[in-house]
Design a protein around this motif. Structure first.
Motif, PDB file in Angstrom:
ATOM      1  N   VAL A 169      26.444  -6.617  24.677  1.00  0.00           N
ATOM      2  CA  VAL A 169      25.808  -7.862  25.127  1.00  0.00           C
ATOM      3  C   VAL A 169      24.471  -7.653  25.837  1.00  0.00           C
ATOM      4  CG1 VAL A 169      26.147  -9.924  26.569  1.00  0.00           C
ATOM      5  CG2 VAL A 169      28.079  -8.940  25.310  1.00  0.00           C
ATOM      6  N   HIS A 170      24.341  -6.545  26.569  1.00  0.00           N
ATOM      7  CA  HIS A 170      23.169  -6.386  27.440  1.00  0.00           C
ATOM      8  C   HIS A 170      22.327  -5.142  27.136  1.00  0.00           C
ATOM      9  CE1 HIS A 170      24.742  -9.589  30.004  1.00  0.00           C
ATOM     10  NE2 HIS A 170      25.910  -8.966  30.005  1.00  0.00           N
ATOM     11  N   ALA A 171      22.549  -4.504  26.005  1.00  0.00           N
ATOM     12  CA  ALA A 171      21.910  -3.205  25.718  1.00  0.00           C
ATOM     13  C   ALA A 171      20.385  -3.261  25.726  1.00  0.00           C
ATOM     14  CB  ALA A 171      22.402  -2.663  24.374  1.00  0.00           C
ATOM     15  N   GLU A 172      19.812  -4.413  25.413  1.00  0.00           N
ATOM     16  CA  GLU A 172      18.350  -4.507  25.339  1.00  0.00           C
ATOM     17  C   GLU A 172      17.691  -4.551  26.717  1.00  0.00           C
ATOM     18  OE1 GLU A 172      17.190  -7.773  22.934  1.00  0.00           O
ATOM     19  OE2 GLU A 172      18.095  -6.972  21.092  1.00  0.00           O
ATOM     20  N   LEU A 173      18.495  -4.761  27.779  1.00  0.00           N
ATOM     21  CA  LEU A 173      17.912  -4.965  29.103  1.00  0.00           C
ATOM     22  C   LEU A 173      18.338  -3.931  30.139  1.00  0.00           C
ATOM     23  CD1 LEU A 173      18.368  -8.839  29.276  1.00  0.00           C
ATOM     24  CD2 LEU A 173      16.238  -7.606  28.842  1.00  0.00           C
ATOM     25  N   ILE A 174      19.411  -3.193  29.887  1.00  0.00           N
ATOM     26  CA  ILE A 174      19.929  -2.275  30.908  1.00  0.00           C
ATOM     27  C   ILE A 174      20.325  -0.928  30.313  1.00  0.00           C
ATOM     28  CG2 ILE A 174      20.803  -4.151  32.373  1.00  0.00           C
ATOM     29  CD1 ILE A 174      23.638  -3.443  31.291  1.00  0.00           C
ATOM     30  N   GLU A 175      20.389   0.065  31.186  1.00  0.00           N
ATOM     31  CA  GLU A 175      21.025   1.346  30.900  1.00  0.00           C
ATOM     32  C   GLU A 175      22.268   1.423  31.782  1.00  0.00           C
ATOM     33  OE1 GLU A 175      19.874   3.332  28.640  1.00  0.00           O
ATOM     34  OE2 GLU A 175      17.738   2.849  28.450  1.00  0.00           O
ATOM     35  N   HIS A 176      23.347   1.983  31.266  1.00  0.00           N
ATOM     36  CA  HIS A 176      24.551   2.116  32.093  1.00  0.00           C
ATOM     37  C   HIS A 176      25.152   3.507  31.922  1.00  0.00           C
ATOM     38  CE1 HIS A 176      27.161   1.424  28.522  1.00  0.00           C
ATOM     39  NE2 HIS A 176      26.169   0.623  28.161  1.00  0.00           N
ATOM     40  N   ARG A 177      25.636   4.029  33.059  1.00  0.00           N
ATOM     41  CA  ARG A 177      26.196   5.380  33.085  1.00  0.00           C
ATOM     42  C   ARG A 177      27.450   5.368  33.942  1.00  0.00           C
ATOM     43  NH1 ARG A 177      20.715   5.278  33.421  1.00  0.00           N
ATOM     44  NH2 ARG A 177      19.605   6.424  31.808  1.00  0.00           N
ATOM     45  N   LYS A 178      28.263   6.418  33.812  1.00  0.00           N
ATOM     46  CA  LYS A 178      29.547   6.460  34.505  1.00  0.00           C
ATOM     47  C   LYS A 178      29.559   7.555  35.560  1.00  0.00           C
ATOM     48  CE  LYS A 178      34.470   7.358  33.613  1.00  0.00           C
ATOM     49  NZ  LYS A 178      34.575   8.627  34.364  1.00  0.00           N
ATOM     50  N   TRP A 179      30.060   7.229  36.728  1.00  0.00           N
ATOM     51  CA  TRP A 179      30.378   8.232  37.746  1.00  0.00           C
ATOM     52  C   TRP A 179      31.823   8.643  37.557  1.00  0.00           C
ATOM     53  CZ3 TRP A 179      28.785   6.269  43.270  1.00  0.00           C
ATOM     54  CH2 TRP A 179      27.423   5.951  43.303  1.00  0.00           C
TER      55      TRP A 179
END
Length: 268
Positions: A169-179
């Motif tokens: 849904v949001h891939a064009e606006l954010i980067e996300h990573r896991k701790w």
């Protein structure tokens, strides 16, 4: 030997599991600096939570915080600051969209200000280093400034489900990573940001080419940096995905992996 840029992730890499820098590795990094190499930190932590280690190593270099969302020079204000926050509209959209999934908490950080969606003393023990200003309550009511990062705390089972949703849904606006530790957390920053972005800028300032960048990491948020560096080194305690893109693998953060690698590679 030609000057190298040595890039250090903190948790799980430079720091032992007791959150200290071992005397051996600290000594080797000092020797590297004496030999003319540049040593810098690239971390997902804010500066307030990395200042202690920056000072302990007596560094004089710029630093990458928040996985590339905040790049600055603690000792030279004229060097400039690169702060790349996420727009509040995007944050609100993300918060609304993940409401249908089970999560434990939401945390937004604006440099040294922390916004906690739900009160949680155990979670705050991770974020209170450096005495930030903390606001507790509904993010959509309390957050009035574009945040440097947004964090979603969830259990291990729900983390991949939420990450897939963010990607869809949001891939064009954010980067996300896991701790991975101490809690399962998804960290979100603005699209296009990573530790590699900061390392590239700083290497350019020092006129050090990629093939003379030695970067160490262990986690999901180190992937771009390890792939970018001419010598990307994964810790043996690191995730398998990182090891697969690294040029080298060294022993763990509890076994002086950084120090031992630099002794062999740079002849220290």
């Amino acid at each position: 030997m030609k000057q190298h840029l040595i890039v250090l992730d903190l948790d799980g890499t430079l720091l032992t599991d007791d959150k200290i820098i071992s005397p051996y590795t600290k000594n080797i990094l000092a020797k590297a600096r004496e030999a003319g190499h540049q040593v810098m930190i690239a971390t997902g932590r804010p500066f307030r939570a990395s200042r202690l280690y920056y000072q302990e190593l007596d560094l004089t270099t710029p630093i990458v915080n928040f996985n590339g969302a905040f790049i600055h020079h603690p000792l030279n204000q004229s060097w400039g600051v690169m702060h790349s926050p996420i727009s509040m509209k995007v944050v609100y959209d993300v918060v609304d969209s993940v409401d249908k999934f089970h999560y434990e908490n939401l945390i937004a950080e604006v440099i040294d200000d922390v916004y906690l969606h739900n009160k949680n003393d155990e979670l705050m023990s991770v974020f209170n280093m450096g005495n930030p200003r903390v606001t507790t309550g509904n993010l959509k009511l309390n957050l009035h400034e574009d945040p440097t990062s947004l964090l979603i705390q969830a259990n291990e089972q729900n983390v991949p489900i939420i990450r897939k949703h963010l990607e869809d849904v949001h891939a064009e606006l954010i980067e996300h990573r896991k701790w991975g530790a101490p809690f399962p957390i998804i960290e979100i920053v603005r699209k296009g940001l990573s530790k590699a972005v900061g390392v590239s800028k700083i290497a350019h300032e020092f006129e050090i080419p990629r093939d003379r960048i030695i970067a160490f990491g262990d986690e999901d948020n180190d992937l771009e940096m390890i792939d970018y560096a001419g010598i990307g080194v994964a810790m043996s305690n690191g995730i398998d995905e990182l090891k697969s893109v690294a040029n080298e693998i060294t022993v763990s953060n509890n076994e002086d992996g950084i120090g031992k690698f630099l002794v062999d590679r740079l002849g220290l």
